[in-house]
Design a protein around this motif. Structure first.
Motif, short mmCIF file in Angstrom:
data_model
loop_
_atom_site.label_atom_id
_atom_site.label_comp_id
_atom_site.label_asym_id
_atom_site.label_seq_id
_atom_site.Cartn_x
_atom_site.Cartn_y
_atom_site.Cartn_z
N PHE A 55 0.83 -1.21 0.00
CA PHE A 55 0.00 0.00 0.00
C PHE A 55 0.87 1.26 0.00
O PHE A 55 0.56 2.23 -0.69
CB PHE A 55 -0.93 0.00 1.22
CG PHE A 55 -2.05 -0.98 1.11
CD1 PHE A 55 -2.98 -0.89 0.08
CD2 PHE A 55 -2.19 -2.03 2.02
CE1 PHE A 55 -4.02 -1.79 -0.03
CE2 PHE A 55 -3.23 -2.94 1.91
CZ PHE A 55 -4.14 -2.83 0.88
N ALA A 56 1.96 1.22 0.75
CA ALA A 56 2.86 2.38 0.79
C ALA A 56 3.46 2.63 -0.59
O ALA A 56 3.52 3.77 -1.07
CB ALA A 56 3.96 2.17 1.82
N ALA A 57 3.88 1.55 -1.25
CA ALA A 57 4.47 1.69 -2.58
C ALA A 57 3.45 2.28 -3.56
O ALA A 57 3.77 3.18 -4.35
CB ALA A 57 4.97 0.34 -3.09
N LEU A 58 2.21 1.80 -3.47
CA LEU A 58 1.16 2.33 -4.35
C LEU A 58 0.97 3.83 -4.12
O LEU A 58 0.89 4.61 -5.07
CB LEU A 58 -0.16 1.62 -4.06
CG LEU A 58 -0.53 0.47 -4.98
CD1 LEU A 58 -1.76 -0.24 -4.44
CD2 LEU A 58 -0.79 0.96 -6.39
N MET A 59 0.91 4.22 -2.85
CA MET A 59 0.74 5.65 -2.53
C MET A 59 1.88 6.46 -3.13
O MET A 59 1.67 7.54 -3.69
CB MET A 59 0.73 5.85 -1.01
CG MET A 59 -0.61 5.92 -0.31
SD MET A 59 -2.00 6.48 -1.25
CE MET A 59 -1.83 8.25 -1.13
N MET A 60 3.11 5.92 -2.99
CA MET A 60 4.26 6.67 -3.48
C MET A 60 4.25 6.80 -5.00
O MET A 60 4.77 7.76 -5.54
CB MET A 60 5.56 6.00 -3.00
CG MET A 60 5.79 6.22 -1.52
SD MET A 60 6.97 5.04 -0.84
CE MET A 60 8.52 5.79 -1.27
N VAL A 61 3.66 5.82 -5.68
CA VAL A 61 3.60 5.89 -7.14
C VAL A 61 2.54 6.89 -7.60
O VAL A 61 2.75 7.64 -8.55
CB VAL A 61 3.33 4.50 -7.74
CG1 VAL A 61 3.08 4.60 -9.23
CG2 VAL A 61 4.49 3.57 -7.47
N ILE B 163 -4.65 -1.03 -7.69
CA ILE B 163 -5.51 -0.59 -6.58
C ILE B 163 -6.80 -1.41 -6.58
O ILE B 163 -7.24 -1.93 -5.56
CB ILE B 163 -5.83 0.92 -6.69
CG1 ILE B 163 -4.59 1.76 -6.38
CG2 ILE B 163 -6.97 1.30 -5.75
CD1 ILE B 163 -4.78 3.25 -6.56
N TYR B 164 -7.39 -1.57 -7.75
CA TYR B 164 -8.64 -2.32 -7.83
C TYR B 164 -8.43 -3.81 -7.59
O TYR B 164 -9.30 -4.50 -7.06
CB TYR B 164 -9.34 -2.08 -9.17
CG TYR B 164 -10.47 -1.10 -9.00
CD1 TYR B 164 -11.70 -1.52 -8.51
CD2 TYR B 164 -10.30 0.25 -9.25
CE1 TYR B 164 -12.73 -0.63 -8.30
CE2 TYR B 164 -11.32 1.15 -9.05
CZ TYR B 164 -12.54 0.70 -8.57
OH TYR B 164 -13.54 1.58 -8.35
N LYS B 165 -7.26 -4.31 -7.98
CA LYS B 165 -6.97 -5.71 -7.72
C LYS B 165 -6.97 -5.97 -6.21
O LYS B 165 -7.49 -6.98 -5.73
CB LYS B 165 -5.62 -6.09 -8.33
CG LYS B 165 -5.40 -7.58 -8.40
CD LYS B 165 -4.06 -7.92 -8.98
CE LYS B 165 -3.91 -9.42 -9.03
NZ LYS B 165 -2.60 -9.81 -9.56
N LEU B 166 -6.39 -5.03 -5.46
CA LEU B 166 -6.38 -5.16 -4.00
C LEU B 166 -7.77 -4.91 -3.42
O LEU B 166 -8.20 -5.59 -2.50
CB LEU B 166 -5.38 -4.16 -3.40
CG LEU B 166 -3.92 -4.38 -3.79
CD1 LEU B 166 -3.06 -3.19 -3.36
CD2 LEU B 166 -3.39 -5.66 -3.15
N PHE B 167 -8.46 -3.94 -3.99
CA PHE B 167 -9.80 -3.57 -3.54
C PHE B 167 -10.75 -4.76 -3.60
O PHE B 167 -11.58 -4.97 -2.73
CB PHE B 167 -10.31 -2.45 -4.47
CG PHE B 167 -11.49 -1.69 -3.94
CD1 PHE B 167 -11.31 -0.65 -3.05
CD2 PHE B 167 -12.77 -2.01 -4.34
CE1 PHE B 167 -12.39 0.08 -2.57
CE2 PHE B 167 -13.87 -1.30 -3.85
CZ PHE B 167 -13.67 -0.25 -2.97
N GLU C 127 -9.18 -11.58 0.66
CA GLU C 127 -8.64 -11.52 2.02
C GLU C 127 -8.53 -10.11 2.56
O GLU C 127 -8.98 -9.81 3.66
CB GLU C 127 -7.25 -12.16 2.05
CG GLU C 127 -7.27 -13.65 2.25
CD GLU C 127 -5.90 -14.14 2.67
OE1 GLU C 127 -4.90 -13.49 2.30
OE2 GLU C 127 -5.83 -15.17 3.35
N ILE C 128 -7.88 -9.26 1.79
CA ILE C 128 -7.62 -7.91 2.32
C ILE C 128 -8.51 -6.85 1.70
O ILE C 128 -8.59 -5.74 2.19
CB ILE C 128 -6.13 -7.50 2.11
CG1 ILE C 128 -5.78 -7.56 0.62
CG2 ILE C 128 -5.21 -8.36 2.92
CD1 ILE C 128 -4.48 -6.85 0.31
N GLY C 129 -9.18 -7.18 0.60
CA GLY C 129 -9.98 -6.18 -0.11
C GLY C 129 -11.12 -5.66 0.72
O GLY C 129 -11.80 -6.41 1.43
#
Lengths: 278, 291
Positions: A246-252, B121-125, B129-131
């Motif tokens: 998540f941190a890497a995504l934010m930084m991108v 982002i959407y893949k994680l969303f 498990e974590i979405g």
């Protein structure tokens, strides 16, 4: 103040649409941001809670252990270099299209701008082969060259109009003062076309900064990897460390958002100043 | 003598752009159209093989038809729901209720983010498990809800659709721009004639922004035909070939050194784009003036 009762349905619909629009636009980003401060356990068990504490450990880890800075610099260098080259050559062409006449002018202009209708990915294989033949495969120069070519139609469109808007009298009086072709272009016209040039530049920069497909097929080594491509490697490297992911995504995504926030102000300013003039 | 120098300057100023046009547009597009009819692996010289690439593309397995079906369905959804939502937001912003500037500004944010990042982002969303999505669904009472959005059929198709469905800010901006261009007199005259709010929208505003909606449809359908990140970084065309599209075929052709095949796919992509353009131009009468 009494609000007309017949206005209520319209207000309810309008604000529902506005709220929904804001939610779909920022909810995923907000979720990424909050999660980047949570531990793996919190992410898995309390997805709705706020982070217990704000610490930038994950950001530091991504920054120091995974060559984030290297990819960031690659992206920055490639996006800036390609945008500057593109601006330079399309400003020159836009100046000619806007202020001079020659045989075949409208044909050439239409040919340049009609390219917008061909999907950029459709040209992928020939461009791949051209880059191979120029011996530029897996270099930053390859991406700079290809990205500089992308903005052509859009930049010419914007720049031609900016130069058309500059009165020709200015050129003529400069000519009488003994200014040459280059000086009339560089010292008289360029400063006045500034807002068009910056609009074209900002749009091209954002596209180049975010580009993924050509970076994927034209580079392979780590030293030429850009951020959008690196993301996928982060995704694999961090498959069990969600905080870092998540941190890497934010930084991108943050640089793009920051540039946009800056640009938005500039757009508002230009609207305001044109209002004063008009 | 003076005229001649001017011509030299003009030529010099145009030369770099003409070079770019030739090297990165005309030569590649010509190559695509011609080598779609050739056997070419990038090592040996290309050889004409008639329509073999196209036959191979269509008959090798049913991937092509799945890709075509997906593109048609996605294009249809883009032209209706996606453009419809963008237009709705434009009409709402046009009312200028408090906060409209903020909404317009925020709506643009997903567009300035890399499409690759947005896909991840959407893949994680949507991750089981974590979405956050599945957590929300489970928390509102469906406690046994487990769907691996990008790996199950037909969930994958819908999940990919959701990565772009609501992000229609370009449509909003184009339509909004045309709404602002409607002369005040038109609305005043309609009010005098006793037009209702809804009547004004239906009979005046909507017809006057028809062309903007047409442009919006062309832009969003073309984006679907050439879609890549939202598929390549999420389901990668799966499960099976369920969410395959033409850009993935093109990509696979290039990385497998099957250039003729890749360019046959690229040609189909170009033709579909032109078809959409002509069709929308005709349906929306884009060449006629509005006022």
């Amino acid at each position: 103040m009494i609000i007309n009762i017949r206005k209520w349905p319209e207000l309810i619909v309008s604000y529902s649409v506005m709220t929904f629009t804001v939610l779909v636009s920022i909810f995923p980003i907000l979720w990424i941001l909050l999660s980047s401060f949570k531990s793996n356990k919190e992410i898995l068990n309390d997805p709705f809670s706020l982070p217990k504490k704000i610490d930038f450990q994950a950001y530091m880890d991504v920054f120091t252990q995974y060559n984030f800075l290297g990819y960031f610099m690659n992206s920055m260098f490639i996006a800036i270099a390609s945008t500057l080259i593109a601006l330079f050559i399309y400003t020159m062409a836009g100046y000619i299209f806007g202020k001079f006449n020659f045989r075949g002018k409208s044909f050439l202009f239409i040919l340049c701008t009609i390219t917008l209708l061909i999907p950029g990915y459709a040209r992928a294989q020939p461009i791949f082969t051209i880059i191979m033949n120029l011996d530029l495969y897996d270099t930053k120069a390859a991406l700079i060259l290809v990205y500089a070519s992308f903005g052509m139609a859009l930049a010419l469109f914007i720049l031609r109009l900016s130069f058309i808007a500059i009165p020709k009298d200015l050129d003529e009086s400069a000519l009488i003062d003994g200014a040459g072709f280059w000086r009339i272009f560089w010292n008289v016209n360029m400063p006045l076309a500034k807002s068009g040039i910056s609009t074209a530049g900002i749009l091209m920069f954002l596209n180049n900064w975010n580009e993924y497909f050509y970076a994927l097929i034209l580079t392979t080594s780590e030293k030429n990897r850009t951020l959008p491509v690196a993301l996928e490697f982060f995704n694999e490297a961090f498959s069990y460390n969600y905080t870092r992911m998540f941190a890497a995504l934010m930084m991108v995504i943050l640089p793009g958002i920051m540039i946009y926030v800056l640009v938005q102000e500039q757009v508002q300013q230009s609207v305001a100043s044109s209002g004063v003039k008009g | 003598m003076k005229i001649k120098w001017l011509n030299v300057w003009i030529a010099a100023f145009l030369a770099p752009t003409v070079l770019v046009l030739a090297l990165f547009y005309i030569v590649p597009i010509g190559t695509v159209l011609v080598t779609g009819f050739m056997e070419w692996d990038g090592l040996r010289a290309p050889e004409f093989n008639g329509v073999n690439n196209y036959i191979h593309l269509i008959t090798y397995d049913n991937t092509f038809f799945i890709a075509l079906r997906n593109i048609l369905l996605w294009s249809l959804i883009a032209a209706t729901l996606h453009v419809g939502f963008g237009t709705l937001v434009a009409f709402v912003l046009y009312k200028k209720h408090i906060g409209w500037r903020f909404v317009r500004g925020v709506f643009m944010v997903p567009m300035v983010i890399s499409a690759a990042a947005w896909a991840i982002i959407y893949k994680l969303f949507f991750n089981d498990e974590i979405g956050i999505l599945n957590h929300m669904i489970r928390s509102i009472g469906f406690s046994d809800f487990h769907v691996n959005w990008f790996f199950d059929s037909p969930a994958s198709f819908f999940a990919i659709t959701l990565t772009w469905l609501f992000y229609a800010v370009y449509v909003t901006l184009i339509v909004y721009n045309d709404l602002m261009a409607i002369p005040k007199e038109v609305h005043e005259a309609a009010l005098l004639d006793g037009a209702s709010e809804w009547g004004m929208i239906r009979h005046i505003n909507l017809p006057l922004v028809k062309k903007a909606i047409g442009t919006g449809i062309i832009l969003s359908v073309t984006a679907r035909i050439a879609g890549f990140e939202e598929v390549a970084l999420t389901s990668r065309g799966g499960p099976g070939n369920d969410t395959y599209n033409i850009t993935l075929m093109l990509y696979d052709g290039i990385v497998n050194y099957n250039y003729g095949y890749a360019n046959a796919a690229a040609t189909i992509m170009i033709l579909l784009g032109i078809l959409v353009l002509l069709l929308i131009n005709r349906v929306f009468k884009m060449n006629e003036s509005t006022y």
